[in-house]
Design a protein around this motif. Structure first.
Motif, PDB file in Angstrom:
ATOM      1  N   SER A 102       3.079  -7.226 -43.797  1.00 26.37           N
ATOM      2  CA  SER A 102       3.761  -6.003 -44.220  1.00 26.37           C
ATOM      3  C   SER A 102       3.302  -4.798 -43.399  1.00 26.37           C
ATOM      4  O   SER A 102       2.102  -4.639 -43.148  1.00 26.37           O
ATOM      5  CB  SER A 102       3.478  -5.727 -45.700  1.00 26.37           C
ATOM      6  OG  SER A 102       3.928  -4.440 -46.057  1.00 26.37           O
ATOM      7  N   PRO A 103       4.224  -3.901 -43.023  1.00 29.32           N
ATOM      8  CA  PRO A 103       3.826  -2.678 -42.323  1.00 29.32           C
ATOM      9  C   PRO A 103       2.999  -1.742 -43.209  1.00 29.32           C
ATOM     10  O   PRO A 103       2.298  -0.866 -42.710  1.00 29.32           O
ATOM     11  CB  PRO A 103       5.158  -2.034 -41.922  1.00 29.32           C
ATOM     12  CG  PRO A 103       6.186  -2.669 -42.789  1.00 29.32           C
ATOM     13  CD  PRO A 103       5.678  -4.027 -43.162  1.00 29.32           C
ATOM     14  N   GLU A 104       3.039  -1.930 -44.510  1.00 32.94           N
ATOM     15  CA  GLU A 104       2.248  -1.103 -45.429  1.00 32.94           C
ATOM     16  C   GLU A 104       0.745  -1.317 -45.235  1.00 32.94           C
ATOM     17  O   GLU A 104      -0.054  -0.423 -45.520  1.00 32.94           O
ATOM     18  CB  GLU A 104       2.619  -1.409 -46.882  1.00 32.94           C
ATOM     19  CG  GLU A 104       4.026  -1.061 -47.257  1.00 32.94           C
ATOM     20  CD  GLU A 104       4.270   0.441 -47.319  1.00 32.94           C
ATOM     21  OE1 GLU A 104       3.336   1.204 -47.638  1.00 32.94           O
ATOM     22  OE2 GLU A 104       5.400   0.857 -47.049  1.00 32.94           O
ATOM     23  N   VAL A 105       0.370  -2.479 -44.774  1.00 31.16           N
ATOM     24  CA  VAL A 105      -1.050  -2.816 -44.629  1.00 31.16           C
ATOM     25  C   VAL A 105      -1.725  -1.849 -43.662  1.00 31.16           C
ATOM     26  O   VAL A 105      -2.763  -1.256 -43.979  1.00 31.16           O
ATOM     27  CB  VAL A 105      -1.227  -4.285 -44.167  1.00 31.16           C
ATOM     28  CG1 VAL A 105      -2.685  -4.589 -43.866  1.00 31.16           C
ATOM     29  CG2 VAL A 105      -0.674  -5.236 -45.224  1.00 31.16           C
ATOM     30  N   GLU A 106      -1.166  -1.667 -42.491  1.00 30.25           N
ATOM     31  CA  GLU A 106      -1.762  -0.790 -41.481  1.00 30.25           C
ATOM     32  C   GLU A 106      -1.894   0.642 -42.000  1.00 30.25           C
ATOM     33  O   GLU A 106      -2.908   1.308 -41.767  1.00 30.25           O
ATOM     34  CB  GLU A 106      -0.946  -0.810 -40.195  1.00 30.25           C
ATOM     35  CG  GLU A 106      -1.577   0.026 -39.088  1.00 30.25           C
ATOM     36  CD  GLU A 106      -0.859  -0.123 -37.765  1.00 30.25           C
ATOM     37  OE1 GLU A 106      -0.349   0.900 -37.264  1.00 30.25           O
ATOM     38  OE2 GLU A 106      -0.793  -1.251 -37.258  1.00 30.25           O
ATOM     39  N   ARG A 107      -0.899   1.097 -42.716  1.00 25.70           N
ATOM     40  CA  ARG A 107      -0.918   2.461 -43.250  1.00 25.70           C
ATOM     41  C   ARG A 107      -2.132   2.668 -44.156  1.00 25.70           C
ATOM     42  O   ARG A 107      -2.856   3.664 -44.037  1.00 25.70           O
ATOM     43  CB  ARG A 107       0.390   2.707 -44.005  1.00 25.70           C
ATOM     44  CG  ARG A 107       0.529   4.052 -44.647  1.00 25.70           C
ATOM     45  CD  ARG A 107       1.913   4.200 -45.271  1.00 25.70           C
ATOM     46  NE  ARG A 107       2.124   3.400 -46.443  1.00 25.70           N
ATOM     47  CZ  ARG A 107       1.739   3.755 -47.675  1.00 25.70           C
ATOM     48  NH1 ARG A 107       1.116   4.893 -47.871  1.00 25.70           N
ATOM     49  NH2 ARG A 107       1.992   2.978 -48.701  1.00 25.70           N
ATOM     50  N   HIS A 108      -2.378   1.740 -45.050  1.00 26.27           N
ATOM     51  CA  HIS A 108      -3.501   1.873 -45.983  1.00 26.27           C
ATOM     52  C   HIS A 108      -4.853   1.755 -45.275  1.00 26.27           C
ATOM     53  O   HIS A 108      -5.774   2.530 -45.556  1.00 26.27           O
ATOM     54  CB  HIS A 108      -3.398   0.823 -47.088  1.00 26.27           C
ATOM     55  CG  HIS A 108      -2.341   1.117 -48.094  1.00 26.27           C
ATOM     56  ND1 HIS A 108      -2.465   2.111 -49.039  1.00 26.27           N
ATOM     57  CD2 HIS A 108      -1.133   0.551 -48.306  1.00 26.27           C
ATOM     58  CE1 HIS A 108      -1.380   2.139 -49.793  1.00 26.27           C
ATOM     59  NE2 HIS A 108      -0.555   1.213 -49.361  1.00 26.27           N
ATOM     60  N   ILE A 109      -4.962   0.798 -44.372  1.00 24.43           N
ATOM     61  CA  ILE A 109      -6.232   0.596 -43.655  1.00 24.43           C
ATOM     62  C   ILE A 109      -6.511   1.791 -42.743  1.00 24.43           C
ATOM     63  O   ILE A 109      -7.649   2.267 -42.663  1.00 24.43           O
ATOM     64  CB  ILE A 109      -6.203  -0.717 -42.849  1.00 24.43           C
ATOM     65  CG1 ILE A 109      -6.022  -1.923 -43.778  1.00 24.43           C
ATOM     66  CG2 ILE A 109      -7.457  -0.860 -41.984  1.00 24.43           C
ATOM     67  CD1 ILE A 109      -7.141  -2.167 -44.751  1.00 24.43           C
ATOM     68  N   ALA A 110      -5.500   2.273 -42.058  1.00 29.27           N
ATOM     69  CA  ALA A 110      -5.682   3.417 -41.160  1.00 29.27           C
ATOM     70  C   ALA A 110      -6.156   4.643 -41.926  1.00 29.27           C
ATOM     71  O   ALA A 110      -7.088   5.332 -41.490  1.00 29.27           O
ATOM     72  CB  ALA A 110      -4.380   3.723 -40.412  1.00 29.27           C
ATOM     73  N   PHE A 111      -5.540   4.931 -43.060  1.00 27.67           N
ATOM     74  CA  PHE A 111      -5.924   6.098 -43.856  1.00 27.67           C
ATOM     75  C   PHE A 111      -7.372   5.965 -44.323  1.00 27.67           C
ATOM     76  O   PHE A 111      -8.174   6.898 -44.191  1.00 27.67           O
ATOM     77  CB  PHE A 111      -4.965   6.251 -45.046  1.00 27.67           C
ATOM     78  CG  PHE A 111      -5.136   7.527 -45.811  1.00 27.67           C
ATOM     79  CD1 PHE A 111      -4.731   8.747 -45.286  1.00 27.67           C
ATOM     80  CD2 PHE A 111      -5.695   7.527 -47.077  1.00 27.67           C
ATOM     81  CE1 PHE A 111      -4.879   9.937 -46.002  1.00 27.67           C
ATOM     82  CE2 PHE A 111      -5.850   8.700 -47.810  1.00 27.67           C
ATOM     83  CZ  PHE A 111      -5.441   9.911 -47.265  1.00 27.67           C
ATOM     84  N   ARG A 112      -7.730   4.805 -44.848  1.00 27.39           N
ATOM     85  CA  ARG A 112      -9.103   4.578 -45.306  1.00 27.39           C
ATOM     86  C   ARG A 112     -10.104   4.748 -44.161  1.00 27.39           C
ATOM     87  O   ARG A 112     -11.088   5.480 -44.275  1.00 27.39           O
ATOM     88  CB  ARG A 112      -9.230   3.169 -45.896  1.00 27.39           C
ATOM     89  CG  ARG A 112     -10.645   2.830 -46.347  1.00 27.39           C
ATOM     90  CD  ARG A 112     -10.903   1.355 -46.468  1.00 27.39           C
ATOM     91  NE  ARG A 112     -10.837   0.692 -45.175  1.00 27.39           N
ATOM     92  CZ  ARG A 112     -10.717  -0.612 -45.023  1.00 27.39           C
ATOM     93  NH1 ARG A 112     -10.625  -1.418 -46.080  1.00 27.39           N
ATOM     94  NH2 ARG A 112     -10.672  -1.141 -43.823  1.00 27.39           N
ATOM     95  N   ASP A 113      -9.833   4.073 -43.055  1.00 24.22           N
ATOM     96  CA  ASP A 113     -10.779   4.115 -41.931  1.00 24.22           C
ATOM     97  C   ASP A 113     -10.875   5.504 -41.311  1.00 24.22           C
ATOM     98  O   ASP A 113     -11.945   5.920 -40.862  1.00 24.22           O
ATOM     99  CB  ASP A 113     -10.394   3.078 -40.879  1.00 24.22           C
ATOM    100  CG  ASP A 113     -10.663   1.647 -41.347  1.00 24.22           C
ATOM    101  OD1 ASP A 113     -11.174   1.463 -42.482  1.00 24.22           O
ATOM    102  OD2 ASP A 113     -10.346   0.711 -40.582  1.00 24.22           O
ATOM    103  N   TYR A 114      -9.753   6.225 -41.297  1.00 25.78           N
ATOM    104  CA  TYR A 114      -9.760   7.592 -40.766  1.00 25.78           C
ATOM    105  C   TYR A 114     -10.656   8.486 -41.612  1.00 25.78           C
ATOM    106  O   TYR A 114     -11.469   9.253 -41.091  1.00 25.78           O
ATOM    107  CB  TYR A 114      -8.324   8.124 -40.742  1.00 25.78           C
ATOM    108  CG  TYR A 114      -8.187   9.502 -40.139  1.00 25.78           C
ATOM    109  CD1 TYR A 114      -8.180   9.676 -38.758  1.00 25.78           C
ATOM    110  CD2 TYR A 114      -8.043  10.621 -40.949  1.00 25.78           C
ATOM    111  CE1 TYR A 114      -8.034  10.935 -38.200  1.00 25.78           C
ATOM    112  CE2 TYR A 114      -7.894  11.880 -40.403  1.00 25.78           C
ATOM    113  CZ  TYR A 114      -7.900  12.032 -39.024  1.00 25.78           C
ATOM    114  OH  TYR A 114      -7.770  13.288 -38.474  1.00 25.78           O
ATOM    115  N   LEU A 115     -10.520   8.397 -42.935  1.00 21.60           N
ATOM    116  CA  LEU A 115     -11.365   9.217 -43.803  1.00 21.60           C
ATOM    117  C   LEU A 115     -12.834   8.826 -43.681  1.00 21.60           C
ATOM    118  O   LEU A 115     -13.714   9.690 -43.712  1.00 21.60           O
ATOM    119  CB  LEU A 115     -10.913   9.108 -45.256  1.00 21.60           C
ATOM    120  CG  LEU A 115      -9.549   9.729 -45.581  1.00 21.60           C
ATOM    121  CD1 LEU A 115      -9.200   9.500 -47.047  1.00 21.60           C
ATOM    122  CD2 LEU A 115      -9.504  11.205 -45.232  1.00 21.60           C
TER     123      LEU A 115
END
Length: 178
Positions: free
Chosen positions: A112-125
Motif C-alpha cells: 500500500s502507498p499508505e505505508v511509506e507515508r506513515h513511516i516517512a512521517f515517523r522517521d522525519y519527526l
C-alpha cells in the motif's frame, strides 16, 4: 461509527515502545498473513507528548486474507471498524476492561502507498527534533480547542500534518529508503 474520545496528551513514556512490541507480538495469531508490524504515531517518537494510545501499522499479504482472519483479531479483544475512512485500510481498536483505549491498529497491505507515508512521517519527526517540538505545539493547540472531541482535534491539526508529511516524504525519498 466510533464516538469521539477526550483528548489527553501525556508526556512521552519510555515504556511505549515495549507496550507497542507486546501488542505487536499478539498479532502473530495471523500467521503467514502478517508480514511486519510498525509502531507509528506520536508514541513512536521519543520525547514527543502523545495521547497514551499505541498506534500500530501491521502489514499483511492481502486485505482479503486479513478479512478472512478477522475473527482471530476479535478473539484478542480488537474491535473491527473496517476501512473507517481510509480506502485500503482495516482499522481496529483495543480497549482495556474499563473501556480505556489502549491501541489503534491500522492494517494495510504490504504494498500500500499508505505505508511509506506513515513511516516517512515517523522517521522525519525522529530525525528532526525541531519538527517534533513544532508538532507537539500543534497538538497542544488542537487539544486546547477540542479537549473533548478526538475527531475535531485530528481535523484541527490536519493541515499541519499534511504540510509536514509532504516535507517528510521528500526527505524520506532523498535519504535512500531501505
Amino acid at each position: 461509527m466510533l464516538p469521539p474520545i477526550p483528548v489527553v496528551l501525556a508526556a512521552y513514556d519510555p515504556a511505549w515502545p515495549q507496550m507497542a512490541a507486546q501488542h505487536a507480538a499478539r498479532l502473530a495469531v495471523l500467521g503467514t498473513t502478517l508480514v511486519a508490524v510498525h509502531h507509528i504515531g506520536s508514541t513512536s517518537v521519543p520525547g514527543l507528548a502523545a495521547k497514551p494510545i499505541i498506534d500500530l501499522m501491521p502489514l499483511v499479504t492481502s486485505l482479503a486474507a486479513l478479512d478472512a482472519d478477522r475473527g482471530r483479531l476479535e478473539a484478542l479483544g480488537h474491535v473491527w471498524h473496517g476501512e473507517f475512512g481510509i480506502a485500503g485500510r482495516r482499522y481496529c481498536t483495543l480497549c482495556d476492561a474499563a473501556g480505556n483505549r489502549l491501541a489503534h491498529v491500522h492494517f494495510f497491505s504490504a504494498d500500500s502507498p499508505e505505508v511509506e507515508r506513515h513511516i516517512a512521517f515517523r522517521d522525519y519527526l525522529r530525525a528532526h527534533p525541531a519538527a517534533a517540538r513544532a508538532y507537539e505545539r500543534e497538538k497542544r493547540r488542537a487539544r486546547d480547542l477540542h479537549p473533548e472531541d478526538s475527531r475535531a482535534y485530528t481535523d484541527e491539526k490536519a493541515a499541519w500534518v499534511r504540510a509536514t508529511e509532504a516535507e517528510a516524504l521528500a526527505w524520506f525519498a532523498g535519504r535512500g529508503r531501505p
